[in-house]
Design an enzyme around this catalytic site. Structure first.
Site, PDB file in Angstrom:
ATOM      1  N   LYS A 292       4.280   0.489   9.528  1.00  0.00           N
ATOM      2  CA  LYS A 292       4.386   1.793   8.879  1.00  0.00           C
ATOM      3  C   LYS A 292       3.778   2.893   9.740  1.00  0.00           C
ATOM      4  O   LYS A 292       4.239   4.034   9.718  1.00  0.00           O
ATOM      5  CB  LYS A 292       3.693   1.756   7.512  1.00  0.00           C
ATOM      6  CG  LYS A 292       4.608   1.253   6.405  1.00  0.00           C
ATOM      7  CD  LYS A 292       3.945   1.391   5.052  1.00  0.00           C
ATOM      8  CE  LYS A 292       3.478   0.051   4.541  1.00  0.00           C
ATOM      9  NZ  LYS A 292       2.509   0.087   3.481  1.00  0.00           N
TER      10      LYS A 292
ATOM     11  N   GLU B 104       0.867  -1.175   0.000  1.00  0.00           N
ATOM     12  CA  GLU B 104       0.000   0.000   0.000  1.00  0.00           C
ATOM     13  C   GLU B 104       0.906   1.228   0.000  1.00  0.00           C
ATOM     14  O   GLU B 104       1.797   1.335   0.859  1.00  0.00           O
ATOM     15  CB  GLU B 104      -0.900  -0.002   1.245  1.00  0.00           C
ATOM     16  CG  GLU B 104      -1.821   1.205   1.216  1.00  0.00           C
ATOM     17  CD  GLU B 104      -2.802   1.279   2.372  1.00  0.00           C
ATOM     18  OE1 GLU B 104      -2.759   0.421   3.269  1.00  0.00           O
ATOM     19  OE2 GLU B 104      -3.608   2.225   2.367  1.00  0.00           O
TER      20      GLU B 104
ATOM     21  N   ARG C 101       6.017 -13.386   9.161  1.00  0.00           N
ATOM     22  CA  ARG C 101       6.683 -12.098   8.961  1.00  0.00           C
ATOM     23  C   ARG C 101       8.133 -12.158   9.400  1.00  0.00           C
ATOM     24  O   ARG C 101       8.484 -12.934  10.279  1.00  0.00           O
ATOM     25  CB  ARG C 101       6.047 -11.037   9.865  1.00  0.00           C
ATOM     26  CG  ARG C 101       4.694 -10.662   9.499  1.00  0.00           C
ATOM     27  CD  ARG C 101       4.185  -9.520  10.365  1.00  0.00           C
ATOM     28  NE  ARG C 101       3.071  -8.986   9.630  1.00  0.00           N
ATOM     29  CZ  ARG C 101       3.076  -7.801   9.015  1.00  0.00           C
ATOM     30  NH1 ARG C 101       4.088  -6.988   9.134  1.00  0.00           N
ATOM     31  NH2 ARG C 101       2.052  -7.415   8.311  1.00  0.00           N
TER      32      ARG C 101
HETATM   33  P1  ATP Z   1       2.791  -2.306   7.785  1.00  0.00           P
HETATM   34  O1  ATP Z   1       2.117  -2.899   8.969  1.00  0.00           O
HETATM   35  O2  ATP Z   1       4.247  -2.079   7.974  1.00  0.00           O
HETATM   36  O3  ATP Z   1       2.084  -1.102   7.255  1.00  0.00           O
HETATM   37  P2  ATP Z   1       1.557  -3.782   5.795  1.00  0.00           P
HETATM   38  O4  ATP Z   1       1.438  -5.243   5.746  1.00  0.00           O
HETATM   39  O5  ATP Z   1       0.327  -3.051   6.131  1.00  0.00           O
HETATM   40  O6  ATP Z   1       2.762  -3.426   6.713  1.00  0.00           O
HETATM   41  P3  ATP Z   1       1.670  -3.455   3.008  1.00  0.00           P
HETATM   42  O7  ATP Z   1       2.209  -2.335   2.214  1.00  0.00           O
HETATM   43  O8  ATP Z   1       0.222  -3.734   2.963  1.00  0.00           O
HETATM   44  O9  ATP Z   1       2.118  -3.163   4.489  1.00  0.00           O
HETATM   45  O10 ATP Z   1       2.494  -4.791   2.749  1.00  0.00           O
HETATM   46  C1  ATP Z   1       2.847  -5.263   1.478  1.00  0.00           C
HETATM   47  C2  ATP Z   1       3.280  -6.687   1.609  1.00  0.00           C
HETATM   48  O11 ATP Z   1       4.405  -6.791   2.463  1.00  0.00           O
HETATM   49  C3  ATP Z   1       2.192  -7.572   2.205  1.00  0.00           C
HETATM   50  O12 ATP Z   1       2.087  -8.732   1.411  1.00  0.00           O
HETATM   51  C4  ATP Z   1       2.690  -7.870   3.580  1.00  0.00           C
HETATM   52  O13 ATP Z   1       2.235  -9.124   3.994  1.00  0.00           O
HETATM   53  C5  ATP Z   1       4.200  -7.821   3.398  1.00  0.00           C
HETATM   54  N1  ATP Z   1       4.884  -7.514   4.654  1.00  0.00           N
HETATM   55  C6  ATP Z   1       4.697  -6.431   5.433  1.00  0.00           C
HETATM   56  N2  ATP Z   1       5.462  -6.505   6.539  1.00  0.00           N
HETATM   57  C7  ATP Z   1       6.165  -7.667   6.457  1.00  0.00           C
HETATM   58  C8  ATP Z   1       7.132  -8.323   7.289  1.00  0.00           C
HETATM   59  N3  ATP Z   1       7.530  -7.791   8.447  1.00  0.00           N
HETATM   60  N4  ATP Z   1       7.645  -9.503   6.872  1.00  0.00           N
HETATM   61  C9  ATP Z   1       7.258 -10.043   5.713  1.00  0.00           C
HETATM   62  N5  ATP Z   1       6.356  -9.483   4.882  1.00  0.00           N
HETATM   63  C10 ATP Z   1       5.803  -8.308   5.246  1.00  0.00           C
HETATM   64 MG    MG Z   2      -1.350  -3.562   4.679  1.00  0.00          MG
END
Ligand code: ATP
Ligand code: MG
Length: 573
Positions: free
Chosen positions: A290, A45, A280
């Site tokens: 984020k 995102e 993760r």
């Molecule tokens: P955040 O909580 O940091 O905002 P998010 O999952 O909401 O992370 P996205 O931009 O939606 O952020 O994530 C894009 C992809 O990255 C998703 O498929 C998510 O599962 C993966 N991802 C995010 N954080 C991790 C992590 N710590 N380890 C592995 N994959 C991750």
């Molecule tokens: Mg997300």
């Protein structure tokens, strides 16, 4: 968009491990599912800068596509207007390219809003969705707890025409936020709470960075994500474990798309995406959501998203971490369903391991004290030789001018030595790296008793620091010529937080775990050649650590050095 040869840094990097995702895809290929092509996607995102956790997902998504000679899409999962921006999109692209990956196609999820809308309307017409007017609290109360069936919404069986009319008014902005939403009609008794008529569209009265004010309601992740996958012809959709319980809903949406005849057909085969989940990446001494990173930036606790102490990809790049080191960490931590916490020291180990191969060696003194060689006349100059990188003979060597007065590191001196101290101390002989052997004879102190000069003599026979008689000299220290050295600012970074898990701060506020000493600035004396250093170039300040010029603070001929990592390894295997 990109040709196959350009995919991934090393197409074979996942070859040694047959983790469950790899086995899953292999089994699908063996079973002849889809058209035999593996299509994956990385769906961030654009609401912040990507961090090392995202890098792990990038490594999985792009790596698996490369391993099976498939394709990986980069998709902006931009279905929630708050906090998304085109700047984040551009930064995401830069970071992914820097990590060493090239996408085969690029998509914005919001480009499919119209089609998602049509799919939702069709659900309503088929009696598979309805507009619900319960408030959020009511909706939660009706949904209930997993151990007991929930209660159906009073709007569950309203006529499709009524739902359609309301749904269109939601879109047009005629209905205030929070007063109604579109829900899929599935199963209010399901033990999986996500199956109890989940919300699939809600009203959000915010402009979207790309669609502006065209929409007043937006699809929920659980509805939008499978649609995006399906319409792009993705075959294998990999995400993190928290989505495991959402998988039945993912499959439900795919089934509805199949009913509506909307699945992509390639080579006569219908492409049906599937989702699987992996753990993760979590790292000690940092936070990775984020939302929290944004807070650090907005409240000024760090110098922007790319502050060298941030776990963002851009922060790591600015600090001097390499893409190879980050990929190495992904490889070493592997793919599993086991929730784990990775020691930050392992990442630092990977960084050192890579930089040791590639970094140019230079001498710099960060905590200087003067050393005077009494038997070298004023104005005399000797030439010392030092290899630019002992790991890489092709890097050659350089000449260093060696004069009567030098700067050495105060940490290499002890007036009263401890037991195992073999460096500068009165009466002891040490090697000045690449130059000579030196024996300390006396000290000069200031009024407070602090040592201001270390005096002694050198052995003219021991050229380059190799004694003619083969006697053993245990300590070797680095130095720079006081006459020729230049000064440069060096920023010494440490962990951003003092706790392994900042979220466990006793006060409940992760900010209370911030490390007040996470950055120290010193003025170093450096070899003149270091003034030519450019951001992105890796250096080893011999015996001190790895450094690289800061991309924002450095000026041509006046680098400001970021300490990437010290030479000391704290990783316990
Ligand atoms: P955040 O909580 O940091 O905002 P998010 O999952 O909401 O992370 P996205 O931009 O939606 O952020 O994530 C894009 C992809 O990255 C998703 O498929 C998510 O599962 C993966 N991802 C995010 N954080 C991790 C992590 N710590 N380890 C592995 N994959 C991750
Ligand atoms: Mg997300």
């Amino acid at each position: 968009m990109h040709d196959d040869a350009n995919k991934g840094p090393e197409n074979t990097e996942l070859d040694t491990s047959r983790h469950f995702l790899r086995q899953w895809i292999e089994a699908d290929l063996a079973a002849g599912k889809n058209d035999g092509t593996v299509v994956t996607r990385f769906p961030p995102e654009p609401n912040g800068w990507i961090h090392i956790g995202h890098a792990k997902a990038v490594w999985v998504d792009f790596g698996m596509a490369a391993l099976f000679h498939g394709r990986c899409h980069l998709r902006m999962d931009d279905t929630n207007p708050s906090k998304e921006s085109e700047d984040f999109v551009e930064q995401l692209k830069r970071d992914i390219e820097w990590l060493g990956y090239k996408w085969d196609a690029f998509f914005y999820a919001c480009d499919r809003f119209e089609e998602m809308w049509a799919i939702a309307e069709e659900l309503i017409r088929r009696g598979q969705a309805y507009v619900c007017e319960l408030s959020q609290e009511e909706w939660k109360a009706y949904r209930g707890v997993p151990t007991e069936p929930g209660r159906p919404s009073p709007w569950r069986d309203r006529p499709a025409e009524e739902s359609l009319a309301l749904f269109r008014r939601m879109r047009a902005g005629e209905i205030p936020e929070g007063t109604c939403c579109l829900r899929a009609k599935i199963d209010m008794a399901s033990p999986n709470i996500h199956f109890r008529d989940p919300v699939i569209y809600r009203i959000v009265d915010l402009p979207h960075y790309r669609t502006g004010t065209a929409w007043h309601c937006y699809p929920m992740y659980d509805f939008a994500h499978p649609i995006e996958d399906a319409l792009e012809g993705v075959t294998h959709s990999m995400c993190t474990l928290e989505f495991e319980v959402h998988r039945p809903l993912y499959d439900w949406v795919i089934d509805r798309l199949a009913e509506q005849g909307r699945l992509v057909v390639r080579d006569g085969k219908t492409i049906r995406p599937q989702q699987r989940e992996f753990a993760r990446l979590n790292l000690t001494y940092t936070v990775m959501s984020k939302r929290l990173l944004r807070q650090l930036v907005e409240e000024g606790h760090v110098d922007g998203w790319d502050d060298p102490r941030m776990p963002t990809v851009a922060g790591m790049r600015r600090r001097g971490y390499t893409p190879a080191a980050i990929r190495d960490l992904c490889e070493r931590t592997g793919v599993s369903k086991y929730k784990s916490l990775t020691d930050l020291a392992l990442l630092e180990w990977c960084v050192r391991d890579d930089l040791n191969r590639v970094a140019t060696r230079r001498m710099a003194v960060l905590n200087p004290v003067k050393l005077v060689i009494d038997n070298l006349p004023e104005g005399a100059e000797l030439v010392a030789h030092a290899p630019n990188n002992p790991e890489d003979p092709a890097a050659g060597s350089r000449e260093l001018r060696f004069t009567r007065e030098l700067w050495v590191d105060r940490d290499d001196f002890m007036e009263v030595p401890s037991k195992k101290f073999h460096r500068l101390t009165p009466g002891n002989e040490v090697r000045l790296r690449g130059a000579c052997l030196f024996t300390c004879t006396h000290l000069v102190k200031d009024a407070s008793g602090a040592v201001t000069e270390i005096h002694g003599t050198y052995d003219p026979e021991a050229v380059g620091g190799n004694p003619a008689d083969g006697r053993k000299v245990r300590g070797t220290i680095h130095w720079v010529s006081a006459k020729y050295a230049k000064t440069a600012e060096a920023r010494l970074y440490d962990r951003l937080f003092t706790l392994e898990d900042p979220m466990s701060a006793p006060s409940g506020n992760f900010l209370d775990a911030l490390n007040p000493e996470s950055m120290k600035t010193v003025t170093a004396y450096v070899e003149p050649a270091l003034l030519e250093a450019k951001p992105g170039e890796p250096y080893q300040f011999e015996r001190v650590g790895y450094f690289t010029p800061d991309v924002h603070a450095s000026r041509p001929g006046a680098p400001v050095f970021n300490r990437t990592v010290t030479l000391k390894d704290s990783f316990k295997k």
